[in-house]
Design a protein around this motif. Structure first.
Motif, PDB file in Angstrom:
ATOM      1  N   THR A 108      -7.853 -12.137 -59.354  1.00  0.00           N
ATOM      2  CA  THR A 108      -6.966 -10.982 -59.302  1.00  0.00           C
ATOM      3  C   THR A 108      -5.611 -11.696 -59.114  1.00  0.00           C
ATOM      4  O   THR A 108      -4.558 -10.930 -59.618  1.00  0.00           O
ATOM      5  N   ALA A 109      -5.300 -12.640 -58.475  1.00  0.00           N
ATOM      6  CA  ALA A 109      -3.923 -13.280 -57.909  1.00  0.00           C
ATOM      7  C   ALA A 109      -3.537 -13.987 -59.771  1.00  0.00           C
ATOM      8  O   ALA A 109      -2.307 -13.618 -59.801  1.00  0.00           O
ATOM      9  N   LYS A 110      -4.303 -14.341 -60.303  1.00  0.00           N
ATOM     10  CA  LYS A 110      -3.946 -14.981 -61.684  1.00  0.00           C
ATOM     11  C   LYS A 110      -3.652 -13.973 -62.615  1.00  0.00           C
ATOM     12  O   LYS A 110      -2.421 -13.806 -63.336  1.00  0.00           O
ATOM     13  N   THR A 111      -4.218 -12.730 -62.513  1.00  0.00           N
ATOM     14  CA  THR A 111      -4.086 -11.583 -63.574  1.00  0.00           C
ATOM     15  C   THR A 111      -2.555 -10.996 -63.132  1.00  0.00           C
ATOM     16  O   THR A 111      -1.865 -10.509 -64.018  1.00  0.00           O
ATOM     17  N   ALA A 112      -2.483 -10.933 -61.653  1.00  0.00           N
ATOM     18  CA  ALA A 112      -1.262 -10.242 -61.251  1.00  0.00           C
ATOM     19  C   ALA A 112      -0.067 -11.221 -61.777  1.00  0.00           C
ATOM     20  O   ALA A 112       1.039 -10.315 -61.964  1.00  0.00           O
ATOM     21  N   SER A 113      -0.017 -12.342 -61.499  1.00  0.00           N
ATOM     22  CA  SER A 113       0.854 -13.280 -62.017  1.00  0.00           C
ATOM     23  C   SER A 113       1.082 -13.147 -63.502  1.00  0.00           C
ATOM     24  O   SER A 113       2.251 -13.116 -63.997  1.00  0.00           O
ATOM     25  N   ASP A 114       0.152 -13.140 -64.327  1.00  0.00           N
ATOM     26  CA  ASP A 114       0.289 -13.079 -65.744  1.00  0.00           C
ATOM     27  C   ASP A 114       0.985 -11.786 -66.066  1.00  0.00           C
ATOM     28  O   ASP A 114       1.213 -11.455 -67.269  1.00  0.00           O
ATOM     29  N   CYS A 115       0.528 -10.834 -65.562  1.00  0.00           N
ATOM     30  CA  CYS A 115       1.032  -9.489 -65.741  1.00  0.00           C
ATOM     31  C   CYS A 115       2.309  -8.898 -64.939  1.00  0.00           C
ATOM     32  O   CYS A 115       2.398  -7.636 -64.749  1.00  0.00           O
ATOM     33  N   THR A 116       2.925  -9.774 -64.549  1.00  0.00           N
ATOM     34  CA  THR A 116       4.037  -9.421 -63.505  1.00  0.00           C
ATOM     35  C   THR A 116       4.913  -8.303 -64.421  1.00  0.00           C
ATOM     36  O   THR A 116       5.023  -8.137 -65.550  1.00  0.00           O
ATOM     37  N   GLN A 117       5.343  -7.397 -63.559  1.00  0.00           N
ATOM     38  CA  GLN A 117       6.097  -6.144 -64.028  1.00  0.00           C
ATOM     39  C   GLN A 117       7.385  -6.666 -64.965  1.00  0.00           C
ATOM     40  O   GLN A 117       7.591  -6.034 -66.174  1.00  0.00           O
ATOM     41  N   LEU A 390      -3.580 -21.994 -77.413  1.00  0.00           N
ATOM     42  CA  LEU A 390      -4.557 -22.039 -76.367  1.00  0.00           C
ATOM     43  C   LEU A 390      -3.784 -21.198 -75.119  1.00  0.00           C
ATOM     44  O   LEU A 390      -2.756 -21.201 -75.008  1.00  0.00           O
ATOM     45  N   PRO A 391      -4.952 -20.800 -74.412  1.00  0.00           N
ATOM     46  CA  PRO A 391      -4.474 -19.665 -73.185  1.00  0.00           C
ATOM     47  C   PRO A 391      -3.719 -20.536 -72.376  1.00  0.00           C
ATOM     48  O   PRO A 391      -3.885 -21.517 -71.939  1.00  0.00           O
ATOM     49  N   ALA A 392      -2.622 -19.622 -71.736  1.00  0.00           N
ATOM     50  CA  ALA A 392      -1.520 -20.059 -70.863  1.00  0.00           C
ATOM     51  C   ALA A 392      -1.217 -19.133 -69.699  1.00  0.00           C
ATOM     52  O   ALA A 392      -1.520 -17.998 -69.901  1.00  0.00           O
ATOM     53  N   ASP A 393      -1.045 -19.641 -68.572  1.00  0.00           N
ATOM     54  CA  ASP A 393      -0.541 -18.878 -67.687  1.00  0.00           C
ATOM     55  C   ASP A 393       0.919 -18.402 -67.271  1.00  0.00           C
ATOM     56  O   ASP A 393       1.661 -19.769 -67.444  1.00  0.00           O
ATOM     57  N   LEU A 394       1.477 -17.319 -66.797  1.00  0.00           N
ATOM     58  CA  LEU A 394       2.808 -17.291 -66.176  1.00  0.00           C
ATOM     59  C   LEU A 394       2.691 -18.241 -65.058  1.00  0.00           C
ATOM     60  O   LEU A 394       1.794 -18.068 -64.273  1.00  0.00           O
ATOM     61  N   VAL A 395       3.469 -19.055 -64.546  1.00  0.00           N
ATOM     62  CA  VAL A 395       3.717 -19.759 -63.403  1.00  0.00           C
ATOM     63  C   VAL A 395       4.822 -19.091 -62.358  1.00  0.00           C
ATOM     64  O   VAL A 395       6.039 -19.186 -62.888  1.00  0.00           O
TER      65      VAL A 395
END
Length: 469
Positions: A108-117, A390-395
């Motif tokens: 959930t923390a990773k998803t919240a970071s990747d979907c920041t407002q 490839l998949p990447a996340d917001l940091v």
């Protein structure tokens, strides 16, 4: 004055071809930091992009600590580009979802970071929505660990879905994920899939084969030579009760409702896989699978380019009016979202086919110096960004805010389509008619190297807002 100097932009004819091949074959690169310091109100134009020398070598770029942006107005409220999250989160939960969400807090923390407002609208297609869908798959599998079914009942699914959205929003995520990602609580229920309980599922499906195929998804092979995806489709078909017809060596579903049933059954299959794997492993696998789908299509909306067609039709030589019209059109495209390097190749082909169909037969990409990066969100000057395939996340960093990794392969000139149909385009090496890769000796003598470099761009909301509005 910028503190970063790029040695070269790689547009030589040989290096161009070589880098196009490299772009298709690999996505792992080195990472360095390059904060964006946008000029408020400035919208880039592709006509401002400099021409490039024939070859170059990327060297590591060192960034001075003084380049890290800090908010200068102490005592005043922080703007959105310097996000500040509360130390404790207090989501408003329904109290009716029988799940301990803390167990899956890492996802959930990773998803919240990747979907920041602040950034979800521009990274939704590539980063946010794939991760949000993965979270739902992981949650569904986690829920099934405490029941004999792989899905949730409608009422429980609705309550749990609301709780998930609330938890994500309390951590800074966009509260409109449901509409943005076209996901509903019914996605957790199995929909019209006839098999939803674990016992029936494991009797109908070769579960050992399914687990072997999807427990480890190869990030370099799966999209072109899929191993897990066919196993999921086969399992979904087995539990769907649908009879497939064979036509032209392809399995074809005849009725639209059957397609919906198959998709619902795939959700059940994902739930079973998530039930068997560790949460992080399942999330990684699901993100890789989503990247295969994401990179098969161009997500951009191309409006009819009437002005470009009128200015560039029957063109035999460089034309200022043609390039001006083309640059203006592409500047509008740049405002939509961040896309991947593979998506950019498809987008360039799609737009090129639109122009060719309307009578623009000259390679206007070459005449007007259009790069792959020009189809993605831009900063001022040449700091365009294409995300990796490839998949990447917001940091998130306390000093610099949210960041994302960009691929410098975006400096390749946009390829002008040569075939008659966009469906003929393939990004998988075995299916492409390309020359053999040069040997290391050839590479050494050409002076062209494939040492990749990425920019870690500070995602500043002022810059995004300027481009979006």
């Amino acid at each position: 004055m910028t503190c970063v100097k790029i040695v070269s932009l790689l547009k030589g004819s040989f290096c161009h071809l070589l880098l196009v091949i490299a772009l298709w074959l690999c996505s792992y690169q080195n990472v360095v930091a390059l904060p964006l310091l946008p000029k408020p109100g400035q919208i880039p134009s592709t006509s401002e992009l400099p021409s490039s020398p024939d070859s170059a070598t990327f060297q590591p770029i060192e960034i001075s600590p003084t380049m890290i942006p800090h908010y200068p107005f102490h005592g005043e409220p922080l703007p959105p580009m310097y996000p500040s999250f509360p130390k404790t989160y207090d989501p408003v939960l329904t109290g009716r979802c029988p799940v301990n969400f803390s167990v899956i807090s890492s996802i959930t923390a990773k998803t919240a970071s990747d979907c920041t407002q602040s950034l979800s609208t521009v990274v939704g297609n590539v980063i946010c929505c794939p991760q949000f869908n993965s979270l739902l798959h992981v949650f569904q599998g986690f829920y099934s660990n405490h029941s004999d079914t792989l899905v949730l009942q409608n009422a429980v699914a609705d309550d749990c879905f609301k709780d998930i959205i609330s938890i994500l929003a309390s951590r800074g995520a966009n509260s409109s994920l449901s509409s943005m990602c076209s996901v509903k609580s019914s996605n957790l229920t199995g929909g019209s899939c006839p098999v939803k309980d674990i016992s029936t599922f494991e009797k109908a499906v070769n579960t050992s084969k399914l687990l072997e195929s999807c427990s480890t998804v190869d990030p370099l092979k799966e999209c072109c030579r899929p191993f897990c995806q066919p196993a999921i489709s086969e399992a979904a078909l087995q539990i769907s009760g649908i009879k497939m017809t064979l036509s032209d060596n392809k399995n074809i579903v005849e009725v639209p409702s059957e397609i919906d049933t198959l998709n619902d059954c795939k959700g059940v299959v994902y739930s079973w896989i998530a039930r068997k794997l560790r949460f992080e492993d399942a999330n990684t696998a699901f993100r890789l699978l989503s990247s295969c789908k994401v990179n098969k299509a161009c997500p951009l909306d191309f409006k009819q380019p009437s002005e470009v067609i009128n200015a560039c039709r029957n063109l035999a030589a460089p034309s200022p009016s043609c390039c001006s019209s083309l640059n203006a059109y592409i500047t509008g495209i740049q405002k939509q979202m961040l896309i991947t390097n593979r998506q950019a190749i498809i987008c360039a082909a799609v737009f090129g086919y639109m122009l060719q169909k309307a009578g623009v037969m000259t390679n206007v990409y070459e005449l007007c110096d259009v790069d792959l990066k020009d189809f993605s969100l831009q900063a001022y000057g040449q700091e365009g960004c294409l995300l990796r395939s490839l998949p990447a996340d917001l940091v998130y960093d306390n000093s610099t805010g949210f960041s994302f990794t960009c691929d410098l392969n975006d400096n390749i000139a946009a390829p002008w389509p040569s075939s008659s149909s966009v469906t003929s385009l393939s990004l998988c090496a075995p299916e492409m008619s390309l020359p053999a890769l040069p040997t290391s000796q050839t590479l050494g003598s050409s002076g062209c190297h494939l040492d990749g470099v990425h920019f870690l761009l500070s995602a500043i909301l002022i810059f995004v807002s300027t481009l979006l509005y």
